[in-house]
Design an enzyme around this catalytic site. Sequence first.
Site, PDB file in Angstrom:
ATOM      1  N   TYR A 291      -9.937   6.846 -10.587  1.00  0.00           N
ATOM      2  CA  TYR A 291     -10.622   5.734 -11.127  1.00  0.00           C
ATOM      3  C   TYR A 291     -11.387   5.177  -9.954  1.00  0.00           C
ATOM      4  CZ  TYR A 291      -7.765   4.758 -15.379  1.00  0.00           C
ATOM      5  OH  TYR A 291      -7.444   4.888 -16.657  1.00  0.00           O
ATOM      6  N   SER A 292     -10.933   4.810  -8.693  1.00  0.00           N
ATOM      7  CA  SER A 292     -11.514   4.081  -7.727  1.00  0.00           C
ATOM      8  C   SER A 292     -12.515   4.684  -7.030  1.00  0.00           C
ATOM      9  CB  SER A 292     -10.724   3.542  -6.687  1.00  0.00           C
ATOM     10  OG  SER A 292      -9.620   2.772  -6.974  1.00  0.00           O
TER      11      SER A 292
ATOM     12  N   GLU B  47       0.442   1.195 -16.307  1.00  0.00           N
ATOM     13  CA  GLU B  47       0.697   1.348 -14.760  1.00  0.00           C
ATOM     14  C   GLU B  47       1.366  -0.019 -14.229  1.00  0.00           C
ATOM     15  OE1 GLU B  47      -3.064   2.138 -12.653  1.00  0.00           O
ATOM     16  OE2 GLU B  47      -2.056   2.284 -10.598  1.00  0.00           O
TER      17      GLU B  47
ATOM     18  N   GLU C 101      -5.395 -10.782  -6.444  1.00  0.00           N
ATOM     19  CA  GLU C 101      -6.527 -11.657  -7.045  1.00  0.00           C
ATOM     20  C   GLU C 101      -7.022 -11.489  -8.385  1.00  0.00           C
ATOM     21  OE1 GLU C 101      -6.321 -10.112  -4.064  1.00  0.00           O
ATOM     22  OE2 GLU C 101      -6.320 -11.760  -2.611  1.00  0.00           O
TER      23      GLU C 101
HETATM   24  C1  LIG Z   1      -1.112   2.503  -2.447  1.00  0.00           C
HETATM   25  C2  LIG Z   1      -2.333   2.804  -3.225  1.00  0.00           C
HETATM   26  C3  LIG Z   1      -2.553   3.686  -4.062  1.00  0.00           C
HETATM   27  C4  LIG Z   1      -3.764   3.757  -4.861  1.00  0.00           C
HETATM   28  N1  LIG Z   1      -3.900   4.727  -5.424  1.00  0.00           N
HETATM   29  C5  LIG Z   1      -5.079   4.999  -6.216  1.00  0.00           C
HETATM   30  C6  LIG Z   1      -5.047   6.092  -7.086  1.00  0.00           C
HETATM   31  O1  LIG Z   1      -4.137   6.949  -7.135  1.00  0.00           O
HETATM   32  N2  LIG Z   1      -6.584   6.185  -7.904  1.00  0.00           N
HETATM   33  C7  LIG Z   1      -7.210   5.398  -7.963  1.00  0.00           C
HETATM   34  O2  LIG Z   1      -8.178   5.309  -8.431  1.00  0.00           O
HETATM   35  N3  LIG Z   1      -7.192   4.267  -6.953  1.00  0.00           N
HETATM   36  C8  LIG Z   1      -6.158   4.019  -6.211  1.00  0.00           C
HETATM   37  N4  LIG Z   1      -5.933   3.063  -5.544  1.00  0.00           N
HETATM   38  C9  LIG Z   1      -7.044   2.151  -5.165  1.00  0.00           C
HETATM   39  C10 LIG Z   1      -7.024   0.698  -5.749  1.00  0.00           C
HETATM   40  O3  LIG Z   1      -6.986   0.728  -7.243  1.00  0.00           O
HETATM   41  C11 LIG Z   1      -7.833  -0.191  -5.219  1.00  0.00           C
HETATM   42  O4  LIG Z   1      -7.997  -0.323  -3.799  1.00  0.00           O
HETATM   43  C12 LIG Z   1      -8.035  -1.342  -5.820  1.00  0.00           C
HETATM   44  O5  LIG Z   1      -8.458  -1.403  -7.425  1.00  0.00           O
HETATM   45  C13 LIG Z   1      -8.859  -2.268  -5.032  1.00  0.00           C
HETATM   46  O6  LIG Z   1     -10.295  -1.836  -4.730  1.00  0.00           O
HETATM   47  P1  LIG Z   1     -10.970  -2.116  -3.396  1.00  0.00           P
HETATM   48  O7  LIG Z   1      -9.920  -1.277  -2.628  1.00  0.00           O
HETATM   49  O8  LIG Z   1     -12.166  -1.127  -3.541  1.00  0.00           O
HETATM   50  O9  LIG Z   1     -11.157  -3.414  -2.780  1.00  0.00           O
HETATM   51  P2  LIG Z   1     -12.139  -4.672  -3.356  1.00  0.00           P
HETATM   52  O10 LIG Z   1     -12.291  -4.393  -4.671  1.00  0.00           O
HETATM   53  O11 LIG Z   1     -13.268  -4.114  -2.469  1.00  0.00           O
HETATM   54  O12 LIG Z   1     -11.475  -5.835  -2.935  1.00  0.00           O
HETATM   55  C14 LIG Z   1     -11.404  -6.257  -1.686  1.00  0.00           C
HETATM   56  C15 LIG Z   1     -10.851  -7.678  -1.596  1.00  0.00           C
HETATM   57  O13 LIG Z   1     -11.741  -8.525  -2.346  1.00  0.00           O
HETATM   58  C16 LIG Z   1     -10.742  -9.087  -3.453  1.00  0.00           C
HETATM   59  N5  LIG Z   1     -11.651  -9.291  -4.702  1.00  0.00           N
HETATM   60  C17 LIG Z   1     -12.509  -8.352  -5.224  1.00  0.00           C
HETATM   61  N6  LIG Z   1     -12.970  -8.762  -6.298  1.00  0.00           N
HETATM   62  C18 LIG Z   1     -12.605 -10.182  -6.532  1.00  0.00           C
HETATM   63  C19 LIG Z   1     -12.676 -11.037  -7.476  1.00  0.00           C
HETATM   64  N7  LIG Z   1     -13.437 -10.891  -8.593  1.00  0.00           N
HETATM   65  N8  LIG Z   1     -11.935 -12.377  -7.544  1.00  0.00           N
HETATM   66  C20 LIG Z   1     -11.162 -12.499  -6.376  1.00  0.00           C
HETATM   67  N9  LIG Z   1     -11.088 -11.716  -5.309  1.00  0.00           N
HETATM   68  C21 LIG Z   1     -11.648 -10.395  -5.554  1.00  0.00           C
HETATM   69  C22 LIG Z   1      -9.655  -8.175  -3.588  1.00  0.00           C
HETATM   70  O14 LIG Z   1      -8.722  -8.975  -4.171  1.00  0.00           O
HETATM   71  C23 LIG Z   1      -9.514  -7.969  -2.246  1.00  0.00           C
HETATM   72  O15 LIG Z   1      -8.678  -8.730  -1.681  1.00  0.00           O
HETATM   73  C24 LIG Z   1      -4.954   2.778  -4.656  1.00  0.00           C
HETATM   74  C25 LIG Z   1      -4.840   1.782  -3.755  1.00  0.00           C
HETATM   75  C26 LIG Z   1      -3.480   1.717  -3.157  1.00  0.00           C
HETATM   76  C27 LIG Z   1      -3.457   0.701  -1.957  1.00  0.00           C
END
Ligand SMILES: Cc1cc2nc3c(=O)[nH]c(=O)nc-3n(C[C@H](O)[C@H](O)[C@H](O)COP(=O)(O)OP(=O)(O)OC[C@H]3O[C@@H](n4cnc5c(N)ncnc54)[C@H](O)[C@@H]3O)c2cc1C
Length: 391
Positions: A123-124, A239, A378
Amino acid sequence: MRLELSPADLAFRQEARALIAEAFSGAETYDGGPAHEARWHAALARRGWEVSKWPEAFGGPGWSATQHFIWERETTAAGLPAQVGGMGMGMLAPILFAYGAPEQQARFLPDIRANRVRWCQGYSEPEAGSDLAALRTTARQEGDDYIIDGEKIWTSGAHHADWMFCLTRTGQGSRKQEGITFLLVDLRSPGIQIHPIISLDGRHGFNRVTFDSVRAPVANRVGREGEGWTVAKGLLTHERTGQAYVSLSLSLLSRLREAAAEIPGSQGRRLIDDPGFAARLSLAAIELEALAMTELRTLSQVEAGEAPGAQSSLLKLKGTDIVQRMTEFFVECAGPYAAPWFPDLADHPGQVGPTWAQPEVVRYLEGRAASIAGGSDEIQRNIIAKHVLKL
Ligand SMILES: Cc1cc2nc3c(=O)[nH]c(=O)nc-3n(C[C@H](O)[C@H](O)[C@H](O)COP(=O)(O)OP(=O)(O)OC[C@H]3O[C@@H](n4cnc5c(N)ncnc54)[C@H](O)[C@@H]3O)c2cc1C
């Protein structure tokens, strides 16, 4: 509300305990490795319990919410996973039940059930995490195939996986949620590269996965082209419902009480008798009881055929908070004995302090990831505000 177990539920609990004892008797504890996983899977499969969460129409045993609840408790207390089969079993299978074509169900479900094929979730992307619909990995149709180009990140377990379920962009709509398509991709396809990412606890769980003109048959598209967002959202609620960690927190709480009874606190008292520590621990225990009830209520709704919906965000948010507090308590209990790099020190003959204390910093660090994985805290709060509280 009736809280005690009925005679039938007590009999089920006996059956569950007997199965657990049969598979892992004596002092042997489950280590999560392939041999133990295969043994546990085989024991479950003999009763048809390897697909305990699947609907009866797809071969599940048709357990009630209470039976699921009992099973979670018993397996966690025994240090066993409630189910094996990873993301295929827990995340993709429910999507295939709801959106998969009969041919896709016939092709993919038996391998998930037999734990023959491992799945990961694509996804990400680097600029699309919380804002998942901003994803840019493209899939354009050419004959009977889609050609995929782009990159996924934080892909847990991709280095052990055979297949990936992923979101791709097949078009642009007036909203960015439009034009997204859900595809199943064989990770052995030419053009895929898996790059490891090492996390804060020193382990390799994550990966970056790149796609360079990768072919995936159109037959591997789940749902209609451009309607992958609906499929993706359905999967996320499954999930998150699985991320309440109630059984884990209950088992941590019981271990924590034993540990705090061993450790000295201030003024010659045991830590467990320290009023400040005891009050914080009791608060967490009460919140955990409330969470367990909320989880049971959600499971009952799922049993009645409703999708878990936005309520799953509530479970995830609170469950993460409690499990993180448990890991903090452990670090507090263990004090200087909590070694930061458990894998290096596990068998160190000169170690000091109780054995249980050693992995606690690693567990604490791992626990931090829970408020990001599956959608950050968040984002869960935003979902609750909009869809539960209607703000
Ligand atoms: C242990 C672990 C396993 C994972 N496994 C997978 C996987 O198997 N497959 C996959 O696809 N992904 C996976 N992920 C990714 C995960 O889904 C993303 O890390 C998550 O969705 C956050 O996205 P980002 O890291 O890009 O952070 P960002 O989206 O860049 O966020 C950064 C910060 O900004 C805040 N923020 C962002 N937007 C808003 C908003 N609109 N309002 C308030 N605050 C906001 C967030 O809360 C966060 O604190 C995994 C992550 C972890 C930690």
